[in-house]
Design an enzyme around this catalytic site. Structure first.
Site, PDB file in Angstrom:
ATOM      1  N   GLY A   1       0.635  -0.888  -0.046  1.00 21.31           N
ATOM      2  CA  GLY A   1       0.354   0.219   0.355  1.00 21.31           C
ATOM      3  C   GLY A   1       0.867   1.542   0.355  1.00 21.31           C
ATOM      4  O   GLY A   1       2.186   1.196   0.585  1.00 21.31           O
TER       5      GLY A   1
ATOM      6  N   GLN B   1       2.771  10.074   1.388  1.00 22.20           N
ATOM      7  CA  GLN B   1       4.003   8.864   1.418  1.00 22.20           C
ATOM      8  C   GLN B   1       5.008   9.823   0.551  1.00 22.20           C
ATOM      9  O   GLN B   1       5.883   9.895   0.404  1.00 22.20           O
ATOM     10  CB  GLN B   1       4.146   7.681   1.651  1.00 22.20           C
ATOM     11  CG  GLN B   1       3.137   7.405   2.941  1.00 22.20           C
ATOM     12  CD  GLN B   1       2.894   5.843   2.752  1.00 22.20           C
ATOM     13  OE1 GLN B   1       1.775   5.462   2.541  1.00 22.20           O
ATOM     14  NE2 GLN B   1       4.177   5.218   3.164  1.00 22.20           N
TER      15      GLN B   1
ATOM     16  N   CYS C   1       6.144  -0.126   7.660  1.00 22.42           N
ATOM     17  CA  CYS C   1       5.192   1.300   6.710  1.00 22.42           C
ATOM     18  C   CYS C   1       6.297   1.161   6.037  1.00 22.42           C
ATOM     19  O   CYS C   1       7.417   1.345   6.271  1.00 22.42           O
ATOM     20  CB  CYS C   1       4.872   2.021   7.392  1.00 22.42           C
ATOM     21  SG  CYS C   1       4.447   3.570   6.261  1.00 22.42           S
ATOM     22  N   LEU C   2       6.289   1.803   4.134  1.00 17.87           N
ATOM     23  CA  LEU C   2       7.198   1.940   3.704  1.00 17.87           C
ATOM     24  C   LEU C   2       7.721   3.866   4.040  1.00 17.87           C
ATOM     25  O   LEU C   2       9.022   4.061   3.669  1.00 17.87           O
ATOM     26  CB  LEU C   2       6.819   2.805   2.611  1.00 17.87           C
ATOM     27  CG  LEU C   2       6.662   1.067   1.693  1.00 17.87           C
ATOM     28  CD1 LEU C   2       5.594   1.436  -0.201  1.00 17.87           C
ATOM     29  CD2 LEU C   2       7.656   0.238   1.510  1.00 17.87           C
TER      30      LEU C   2
ATOM     31  N   HIS D   1      -5.132   1.227   7.756  1.00 14.51           N
ATOM     32  CA  HIS D   1      -3.148   1.509   7.298  1.00 14.51           C
ATOM     33  C   HIS D   1      -3.328   3.276   7.202  1.00 14.51           C
ATOM     34  O   HIS D   1      -2.829   3.761   7.143  1.00 14.51           O
ATOM     35  CB  HIS D   1      -2.353   0.673   7.321  1.00 14.51           C
ATOM     36  CG  HIS D   1      -0.891   1.281   7.193  1.00 14.51           C
ATOM     37  ND1 HIS D   1       0.040   0.603   7.698  1.00 14.51           N
ATOM     38  CD2 HIS D   1      -0.465   2.442   6.074  1.00 14.51           C
ATOM     39  CE1 HIS D   1       0.984   1.136   8.236  1.00 14.51           C
ATOM     40  NE2 HIS D   1       1.069   2.025   7.185  1.00 14.51           N
ATOM     41  N   GLU D   2      -3.935   2.571   5.288  1.00  9.92           N
ATOM     42  CA  GLU D   2      -3.677   3.887   3.866  1.00  9.92           C
ATOM     43  C   GLU D   2      -4.257   5.270   4.096  1.00  9.92           C
ATOM     44  O   GLU D   2      -4.177   6.204   4.056  1.00  9.92           O
ATOM     45  CB  GLU D   2      -3.620   3.013   3.172  1.00  9.92           C
ATOM     46  CG  GLU D   2      -2.893   1.854   2.682  1.00  9.92           C
ATOM     47  CD  GLU D   2      -1.176   2.490   2.992  1.00  9.92           C
ATOM     48  OE1 GLU D   2      -0.668   3.790   2.666  1.00  9.92           O
ATOM     49  OE2 GLU D   2      -0.569   1.487   3.024  1.00  9.92           O
TER      50      GLU D   2
ATOM     51  N   HIS E   1      -2.937   7.109   6.850  1.00  8.34           N
ATOM     52  CA  HIS E   1      -2.080   7.902   6.679  1.00  8.34           C
ATOM     53  C   HIS E   1      -2.454   9.319   5.827  1.00  8.34           C
ATOM     54  O   HIS E   1      -1.985  10.652   5.904  1.00  8.34           O
ATOM     55  CB  HIS E   1      -1.009   7.829   4.998  1.00  8.34           C
ATOM     56  CG  HIS E   1      -0.005   6.425   5.915  1.00  8.34           C
ATOM     57  ND1 HIS E   1       1.332   7.289   5.932  1.00  8.34           N
ATOM     58  CD2 HIS E   1       0.183   5.315   5.229  1.00  8.34           C
ATOM     59  CE1 HIS E   1       1.873   6.451   6.096  1.00  8.34           C
ATOM     60  NE2 HIS E   1       1.661   4.678   5.908  1.00  8.34           N
TER      61      HIS E   1
HETATM   62 ZN    ZN Z   1       2.568   3.242   5.786  1.00  9.03          ZN
END
Ligand code: ZN
Length: 173
Positions: free
Chosen positions: A46, A51, A95-96, A137-138, A141
């Site tokens: 995701g 991000q 998380c990225l 989670h997304e 963000h």
């Molecule tokens: Zn994340």
């Protein structure tokens, strides 16, 4: 289509509430393409627009974990949760924007989400298992919330210190 650099926590842009998308334009389509390419390249399941420093309410995901399986890319614009289950699920999330750090987060096991698709139409779908966790989670963000915000202050500070160090090392090259 181009790969976009992913912001690493701590970054003030990751703490902002993103703006709704007024309508699907060629720019939004191009942004979604870039986000999917960046997510698959990372690789991740995701990626939310903040991000990559774009404060718009859009995220992409594909939680099919089997590398042999066909890709199931989803682009969700202005997503909202219209229902969440009472039963909960705990996943070891990552998380990225917080590379190589993981931690247990407990969330509703199933959610129903509504969003605007790239086709300009409203979509609705129920997600469960990893898809449900990823979607929540997304969505977080887009509201300036990171998975570590669901963890204890001590754990959050420990991870944040590691990320500050990582960013310093990367800046040195
Ligand atoms: Zn994340």
């Amino acid at each position: 289509m181009s790969l976009r650099p992913i912001l690493i926590h701590p970054d003030p842009r990751l703490k902002k509430v993103a703006e709704p998308v007024a309508r699907v334009t060629p720019e939004i389509e191009a942004l979604a393409d870039d986000m999917l390419a960046t997510m698959y390249d990372a690789p991740g399941i995701g990626l939310a627009a903040p991000q990559i420093g774009v404060l718009k309410r859009i995220f992409v995901m594909d939680a099919t974990r089997d590398p042999e399986a066909e890709r199931q890319p989803l682009v969700l614009i202005n997503p909202e949760i219209s229902w969440s289950s009472e039963d909960l699920n705990t996943y070891d999330e990552g998380c990225l924007s917080i590379p190589d750090q993981y931690g247990d987060v407990t969330r509703p096991a199933q959610v129903r989400m509504q969003w605007l698709g790239l086709d300009g139409k409203t979509h609705e779908r129920d997600f469960d298992e990893l898809w449900a966790t990823c979607a929540q989670h997304e969505l977080d963000h887009l509201n300036g919330i990171l998975f570590i915000d669901h963890m204890s202050a001590i754990k959050r500070q420990m991870i944040t210190r590691k990320m500050v160090k990582l960013k310093r090392e990367r800046a040195r090259g």
